[in-house]
Design an enzyme around this catalytic site. Structure first.
Site, PDB file in Angstrom:
ATOM      1  N   GLU A 346      -0.630  28.415 -11.182  1.00  0.00           N
ATOM      2  CA  GLU A 346      -1.145  27.730  -9.976  1.00  0.00           C
ATOM      3  C   GLU A 346      -1.021  28.683  -8.784  1.00  0.00           C
ATOM      4  O   GLU A 346      -0.518  28.327  -7.717  1.00  0.00           O
ATOM      5  CB  GLU A 346      -0.352  26.450  -9.698  1.00  0.00           C
ATOM      6  CG  GLU A 346      -0.230  25.528 -10.896  1.00  0.00           C
ATOM      7  CD  GLU A 346       0.495  24.227 -10.594  1.00  0.00           C
ATOM      8  OE1 GLU A 346      -0.120  23.167 -10.748  1.00  0.00           O
ATOM      9  OE2 GLU A 346       1.672  24.276 -10.190  1.00  0.00           O
ATOM     10  N   CYS A 442       1.442  15.448  -7.179  1.00  0.00           N
ATOM     11  CA  CYS A 442       1.868  16.005  -5.887  1.00  0.00           C
ATOM     12  C   CYS A 442       0.786  15.870  -4.813  1.00  0.00           C
ATOM     13  O   CYS A 442       1.094  15.675  -3.637  1.00  0.00           O
ATOM     14  CB  CYS A 442       2.241  17.472  -6.066  1.00  0.00           C
ATOM     15  SG  CYS A 442       1.012  18.419  -6.987  1.00  0.00           S
TER      16      CYS A 442
HETATM   17  O1  FUB Z   1       6.237  21.633  -8.470  1.00  0.00           O
HETATM   18  C1  FUB Z   1       5.946  20.598  -7.582  1.00  0.00           C
HETATM   19  C2  FUB Z   1       4.464  20.539  -7.353  1.00  0.00           C
HETATM   20  O2  FUB Z   1       3.804  20.258  -8.573  1.00  0.00           O
HETATM   21  C3  FUB Z   1       3.840  21.834  -6.890  1.00  0.00           C
HETATM   22  O3  FUB Z   1       3.852  22.010  -5.523  1.00  0.00           O
HETATM   23  C4  FUB Z   1       2.469  21.701  -7.405  1.00  0.00           C
HETATM   24  O4  FUB Z   1       1.785  22.918  -7.444  1.00  0.00           O
HETATM   25  C5  FUB Z   1       2.696  21.105  -8.760  1.00  0.00           C
HETATM   26  O5  FUB Z   1       3.051  22.081  -9.678  1.00  0.00           O
HETATM   27 ZN    ZN Z   2      -0.577  19.198  -5.469  1.00  0.00          ZN
END
Ligand code: FUB
Ligand code: ZN
Length: 677
Positions: A346, A442
């Site tokens: 990501e 999230c």
């Molecule tokens: O790890 C917490 C949240 O979940 C991250 O900010 C997002 O990218 C997702 O992985």
């Molecule tokens: Zn998110």
């Protein structure tokens, strides 16, 4: 402290009235917040469960049992993450389910509610939020620890895996919610819970204690907020400690990993920081030169760094923030204000690697960019920060949510072919339609909190200067030089670039500074006689004695612009996209038929673009119609390769809609970048 440093207005002092954004804020209040409350309680049929309420209640029972001196036997006595109960089985009452950071979903929801309450009190909504606050407080352990994952699995292992297990991330979201709740209601129940957890963390980590820092940043900026809200300097110290430890050798993530490995009899790993790019722990933060690793983490770290630069007047930190900013906006930013080009981790990719179809561009990352931009604006009023903040807000942040607020994108690509992303493993992260909820949810509550607090992005104040960063209609009460004055900002950027600021009541001496957006080639400004004006760093300053009835009007030209990317971006070579004001436009199958890759836009004829409005899901939105061409698709017997001849084309009108509004008319292809002829 530097003289230019500015602060946002309290949400109690600014009320968004903008025709477009007031609807968005109202949508969050009327549709999204109730929807997300149901999601937190696993009451959305056919949607991935959240487990938030389940975990909180189970943790509260465990805490109560411990307090009563009983023995709590965890249902899952391990760090194994249970996202779902075993197939076909009912969830175990006292087990933790979901991702390790599931607690944060509820904290974000609560923070959004608090912002809404600041703008408009609502007893029923406050009572519902109080229920959440009570659930959270009940789940807090006697020593202040508050993380349902470890409470329900193995409390003895708390703080043994800061790199992966998100306790400090959950703490950060708790603290952010607690500050907002305190500001909204004056109640200190959640603030005390956040302080007690902060204390528990500070008992463990610090200069004379254990070294450690968050695997997923946010605690840094949250602690700064806790410090600014309570005046308790120890929270600033803890934030600084986390920033200072990060990326230094021996790397604390490596040390903790080696401790875990030793328990299993495994050999030690090297303890140098180089391995930790994903976590932005590869170099000390003041030496950062490039945005790397997980994009949301990088942005949240940047926010903590910018807060530190502001609060401690830390010049080296400011330099690092500026380098980070340039790395993002000059090499790693999508035209849509999205960041994080690769789904692998990501994360940010290498400079200029900005693929359209495989883009990750997580909604949270664009939100993080807007957070960072606002903080940079607080440090220095440079219009570029506001340009990028606006770009993120109007495009990727909004695209993260359907126009009805009932479904969401996590990933925001710039090109979608539903057939491809539904069948091709390489595109498995790309969804062709917005989802009702996510196991890892999230993004939706993050949208709720940033949109609900939008007023804090429009204006900031430094002593007697007000900076108007965003042209979003709003009423505000300000205090300049000890005199109170009410102002009305009128704008509707989805329609045109006409902006008016009026003094609606009171009088005061001060400076009003208006951003000259990068998208406006020519601003016509009218200011009252006797007001001194000048331009600096992309802001037009107007200094004078302001009184009721005074007005400043600005007409920003807002033509459709054909945009090309730097030729170093291989993906968009010979492609063009179209913007108008802050909006990026895209072509959708609904207007242009299938095979959007066959369209040829004519950037030289952009002056011939016709603006119109289009009704999408009951909203009247701007659209653009362009003269263009379409390659006549070959018949199915055409060979894969053939000697080169010019493509056969036909005239085609290309209709474009705002990127944020795509996929509100069913499933179909979408493209931001079009082949240019
Ligand atoms: O790890 C917490 C949240 O979940 C991250 O900010 C997002 O990218 C997702 O992985
Ligand atoms: Zn998110």
């Amino acid at each position: 402290m530097r003289s230019e440093v500015s602060q946002p207005l309290s949400l109690k002092k600014i009320h968004v009235t903008d025709p477009f954004w007031a609807r968005e804020i109202g949508l969050i209040r009327q549709a999204v917040i109730p929807y997300q409350w149901k999601a937190l309680h696993d009451q959305i049929p056919d949607a991935a469960p959240s487990w938030w309420a389940h975990n909180m209640r189970a943790a509260a029972r465990a805490v109560a049992a411990k307090k009563a001196g009983g023995l709590f036997v965890p249902a899952h006595h391990s760090e194994k993450i249970e996202t779902l109960p075993e197939d076909g089985k009912k969830p175990l009452e006292d087990a933790f389910y979901g991702f390790v950071f599931q607690d944060s979903d509820g904290y974000k929801w609560l923070e959004a509610v608090a912002y809404q309450l600041m703008s408009r009190p609502d007893a029923a909504l406050q009572a519902q939020a109080q229920e959440a606050v009570d659930m959270i407080c009940a789940a807090q352990e006697e020593d202040g620890y508050l993380d349902t994952f470890y409470t329900l699995t193995d409390r003895d292992r708390a703080f043994t895996n800061l790199r992966d297990n998100h306790e400090l991330y959950c703490f950060g979201h708790l603290a952010e919610a607690a500050v907002a709740w305190h500001q909204a209601t004056g109640k200190d129940d959640l603030l005390n819970a956040a302080r007690r957890f902060a204390e528990c963390i500070a008992n463990k980590f610090g200069p004379d204690k254990e070294r450690g820092c968050p695997g997923h940043e946010i605690a840094e900026m949250a602690l700064m907020r806790l410090y600014e809200e309570t005046g308790e300097i120890r929270w600033r110290d803890l934030s600084q400690f986390f920033l200072d430890v990060r990326g230094t050798d021996p790397n604390t993530f490596a040390l903790e990993e080696n401790r875990r490995r030793a328990e299993k009899g495994l050999p030690e790993l090297p303890v140098s920081s180089e391995r930790y790019r994903y976590h932005q722990a590869n170099v000390p933060v003041r030496d950062i030169t490039e945005a790397v690793g997980h994009a949301v983490r990088q942005m949240y770290l940047a926010c903590g760094m910018a807060d530190e630069a502001r609060v401690a007047d830390d010049a080296k930190m400011l330099d690092a923030c500026e380098r980070l900013w340039h790395s993002v906006v000059e090499q790693k930013l999508y035209i849509t204000g999205g960041i994080g080009a690769t789904h692998v981790g990501e994360a940010f990719s290498r400079p200029y690697d900005l693929p359209a179809d495989t883009a990750y561009s997580e909604t949270c990352a664009a939100i993080g960019l807007a957070f960072f931009a606002r903080r940079m604006l607080q440090l220095k009023p440079l219009s570029n920060y506001a340009d990028v903040m606006e770009q993120a807000l109007y495009n990727t942040v909004l695209s993260g949510m359907a126009l009805d607020g009932q479904s969401f994108f996590y990933v925001n690509p710039l090109e979608v072919d539903p057939d491809a992303c539904e069948t091709d493993q390489r595109l498995s992260h790309v969804k062709a339609v917005r989802q009702k909820w996510f196991g890892c949810a999230c993004c939706p509550p993050n949208i709720a909190r940033i949109v609900s607090s939008l007023g804090q992005y429009i204006v900031t104040q430094s002593k007697d200067t007000l900076f108007f960063h965003l042209y979003i209609g709003s009423d505000m009460t300000v205090n300049l030089g000890g005199s109170e004055m009410t102002l009305r900002l009128e704008a509707d950027l989805l329609k045109n670039g006409d902006v008016r600021l009026s003094v609606t009541d009171g009088e005061a001496q001060g400076t009003l500074a208006f951003r000259d957006p990068a998208w406006a080639s020519n601003a016509q400004v009218k200011i009252p006689a006797g007001v001194k004006s000048w331009s600096e760093n992309g802001y037009l300053y107007a200094k004078g004695m302001w009184k009721q009835g005074d007005q400043i009007t600005i007409h920003f030209t807002m033509p459709v612009i054909a945009v090309k990317a730097n030729p170093m971006v291989k993906e968009t070579m010979n492609q063009v996209c179209f913007t108008r004001g802050p909006l990026v436009f895209c072509a959708e199958e609904a207007d242009n038929g299938k095979g959007l890759h066959l369209l040829r836009a004519l950037p030289d004829q952009v002056a011939g673009a016709r603006e119109k409005t289009m009704a999408i899901d009951g909203l009247t939105l701007p659209a653009v119609v362009l003269p263009g061409r379409r390659i006549i698709a070959p018949d199915e017997n055409a060979p894969l390769y053939a000697p080169w001849t010019p493509a056969k084309t036909e005239d085609a009108e290309i209709t474009l809609v705002p990127y944020f509004a795509w996929n509100n008319r069913g499933k179909g292809e979408m493209r931001v970048w079009l082949a240019a002829e």
